[in-house]
Design a protein around this motif. Structure first.
Motif, PDB file in Angstrom:
ATOM      1  N   HIS A 102      58.013  -1.634 -64.167  1.00 41.39           N
ATOM      2  CA  HIS A 102      58.664  -1.856 -62.864  1.00 41.39           C
ATOM      3  C   HIS A 102      58.254  -3.206 -62.282  1.00 41.39           C
ATOM      4  O   HIS A 102      59.101  -3.974 -61.819  1.00 41.39           O
ATOM      5  CB  HIS A 102      58.301  -0.711 -61.906  1.00 41.39           C
ATOM      6  CG  HIS A 102      58.072  -1.131 -60.495  1.00 41.39           C
ATOM      7  ND1 HIS A 102      59.094  -1.517 -59.659  1.00 41.39           N
ATOM      8  CD2 HIS A 102      56.925  -1.265 -59.764  1.00 41.39           C
ATOM      9  CE1 HIS A 102      58.583  -1.857 -58.476  1.00 41.39           C
ATOM     10  NE2 HIS A 102      57.274  -1.719 -58.517  1.00 41.39           N
ATOM     11  N   HIS A 227      57.676   3.822 -52.426  1.00 43.61           N
ATOM     12  CA  HIS A 227      56.499   2.984 -52.691  1.00 43.61           C
ATOM     13  C   HIS A 227      56.616   1.672 -51.923  1.00 43.61           C
ATOM     14  O   HIS A 227      55.644   1.159 -51.394  1.00 43.61           O
ATOM     15  CB  HIS A 227      56.290   2.779 -54.196  1.00 43.61           C
ATOM     16  CG  HIS A 227      56.653   1.430 -54.740  1.00 43.61           C
ATOM     17  ND1 HIS A 227      57.940   0.955 -54.779  1.00 43.61           N
ATOM     18  CD2 HIS A 227      55.894   0.449 -55.268  1.00 43.61           C
ATOM     19  CE1 HIS A 227      57.942  -0.254 -55.306  1.00 43.61           C
ATOM     20  NE2 HIS A 227      56.713  -0.601 -55.604  1.00 43.61           N
ATOM     21  N   GLU A 261      50.411   2.949 -53.299  1.00 43.66           N
ATOM     22  CA  GLU A 261      50.742   2.066 -52.162  1.00 43.66           C
ATOM     23  C   GLU A 261      50.264   2.682 -50.849  1.00 43.66           C
ATOM     24  O   GLU A 261      49.856   1.968 -49.939  1.00 43.66           O
ATOM     25  CB  GLU A 261      52.251   1.787 -52.103  1.00 43.66           C
ATOM     26  CG  GLU A 261      52.802   0.947 -53.253  1.00 43.66           C
ATOM     27  CD  GLU A 261      52.229  -0.483 -53.323  1.00 43.66           C
ATOM     28  OE1 GLU A 261      51.518  -0.929 -52.412  1.00 43.66           O
ATOM     29  OE2 GLU A 261      52.501  -1.138 -54.346  1.00 43.66           O
TER      30      GLU A 261
HETATM   31 FE   LIG Z   1      56.004  -2.279 -56.808  1.00 45.56          FE
END
Ligand SMILES: [Fe+2]
Ligand SMILES: [Fe+2]
Length: 418
Positions: A102, A227, A261
């Motif tokens: 990602h 996130h 996160e």
């Molecule tokens: Fe990220």
């Protein structure tokens, strides 16, 4: 280490080779605590050249998925096109954790070259992880907008955000109302890029209503969106978000990238409950989560001690201004000391040594991703041990009295906040 390698790094800064090597080695040394490796990573991301780049590229293959994803993220924020082949290889390597793939896709979007389009299109269809496919969708749209010139508000695409991040989507136009942005952000039928744009516009807008819309979007279906929402709440450091972020961190069924996160955001908010929670989840069975908590706690510890989490002193306008203030304090203290006849020549010398050392003290804001010139000044005449001793405020074995240090630290913290 007895002496420095006098060569200057290929980054072209005045950073000595030995310091660059120290940072690269520290980043890649699996025997080091994860927080130490992050300190090196956060220092290297401010540098340029093949040394830092290659170390970061190597770190994208690290067995710590947290470190690997952060290295890919850093390469994107640096917008270094030389890193593209390595990022493409990471995105294509399905053996790597989706959080790493990602970040590779996001980094390719952040670099923003049209040549990245075919690979991103390929992963948009073939990657098995929805969070990676969604990231490819965002990156493709970012590149398209960046290169088409269709967007009126193009500055939001080309410039760093007010929070110094290169965002995966340009913020929606600033004239959009908070109500409208909220509606778009919470609408599950909208495209991911549009929702991200609304999110960044709300963040830039600020204020209670905007923050409450952002908090509500933590109930979204997409782990990717959640996130980013948690990341943005960390940027905003708004205590109103601390309860909902705590719930995210506690939820073992949540995607680790969202919990990661949330942990980092709680570290930025740093009220007493968040710290207790970070300590608890530093023992989470998911390493992405436990390591995030460990790093967040370490960053907090540095911050509370008035020290920079990064290893290096970064020359920024803030620091230049701080230096000017410190010189003023130096003059005042020296004058005071002379007047009171309480010091002998040795103390005067020590005092001068103290202030001479201050400009080398690492002091950049830990969240700064600006590319800044590194100046080690006199530090390049020291060995690494001595550089470490600076972190401990032990200036060549001569420790000034605590009240002087308290005053200096207070000034430093004030300057960093401003
Ligand atoms: Fe990220
Ligand atoms: Fe992250």
């Amino acid at each position: 280490m007895g002496s420095l390698d006098d060569g200057v790094s290929a980054s072209g800064s005045s950073l000595p080779n030995s310091m660059e090597k120290f940072l690269c080695d520290r980043l890649l040394d699996p025997s080091q605590p994860i927080s130490e490796r992050f300190r090196a990573l956060f220092s290297l991301r401010n540098l340029k050249g093949p040394g830092p780049r290659n170390a970061l590229i190597q770190a994208t293959r690290d067995s710590s998925n947290l470190l690997a994803h952060e290295a890919a993220f850093a390469l994107g924020q640096m917008q270094d096109s030389e890193a593209i082949p390595a990022l493409e290889a990471v995105l294509n390597d399905l053996s790597l954790h989706p959080i790493v793939r990602h970040e590779a896709a996001e980094a390719l979007g952040a670099i923003g070259l049209e040549s990245n389009i075919p690979l991103l299109k390929n992963s948009l269809v073939l990657d098995p992880a929805p969070e990676v496919r969604e990231t490819c969708e965002l990156a493709l749209q970012r590149i398209e907008e960046l290169n088409s010139g269709s967007r009126d508000d193009k500055s939001s695409m080309t410039e760093k955000s007010p929070f110094l991040s290169v965002d995966p989507a340009g913020a929606a136009p600033s004239h959009s109302s908070v109500d409208k942005l909220r509606e778009v952000l919470l609408d599950e039928t909208r495209g991911m890029y549009e929702r991200y744009s609304a999110l960044f516009a709300l963040r830039n807008h600020g204020g209670e209503e905007a923050v409450s819309a952002i908090i509500d979007s933590l109930g979204a279906e997409s782990a990717l969106l959640k996130h980013e929402v948690a990341y943005v709440l960390g940027q905003l450091q708004n205590k109103a978000a601390s309860a909902v972020l705590s719930n995210v961190l506690r939820n073992a069924g949540e995607h680790p990238m969202v919990r990661h996160e949330a942990a980092e955001a709680l570290g930025s908010i740093a009220d007493d409950q968040s710290v207790a929670l970070l300590e608890e989840f530093a023992r989470d069975p998911e390493p992405i989560v436990s390591q995030s908590c460990e790093v967040a706690l370490s960053m907090l510890e540095f911050e509370r001690a008035g020290k920079s989490f990064e290893f290096l002193f970064m020359q920024t306008p803030v620091v230049a201004c701080l230096q000017a203030q410190l010189l003023q304090v130096k003059a005042q203290l020296a004058q005071h000391a002379m007047n009171s006849h309480n010091i002998d020549g040795q103390w005067e010398q020590n005092l001068s040594g103290l202030f001479h050392s201050i400009p080398n003290y690492p002091i950049s804001p830990q969240s700064s991703l600006e590319s800044v010139e590194v100046e080690l000044n006199d530090a390049d005449a020291m060995n690494m041990q001595e550089i470490h001793s600076l972190e401990n405020f032990s200036f060549h074995g001569k420790r000034p009295c605590d009240s002087d240090l308290g005053e200096l630290q207070a000034i430093a913290l004030r300057m960093m906040r401003n």
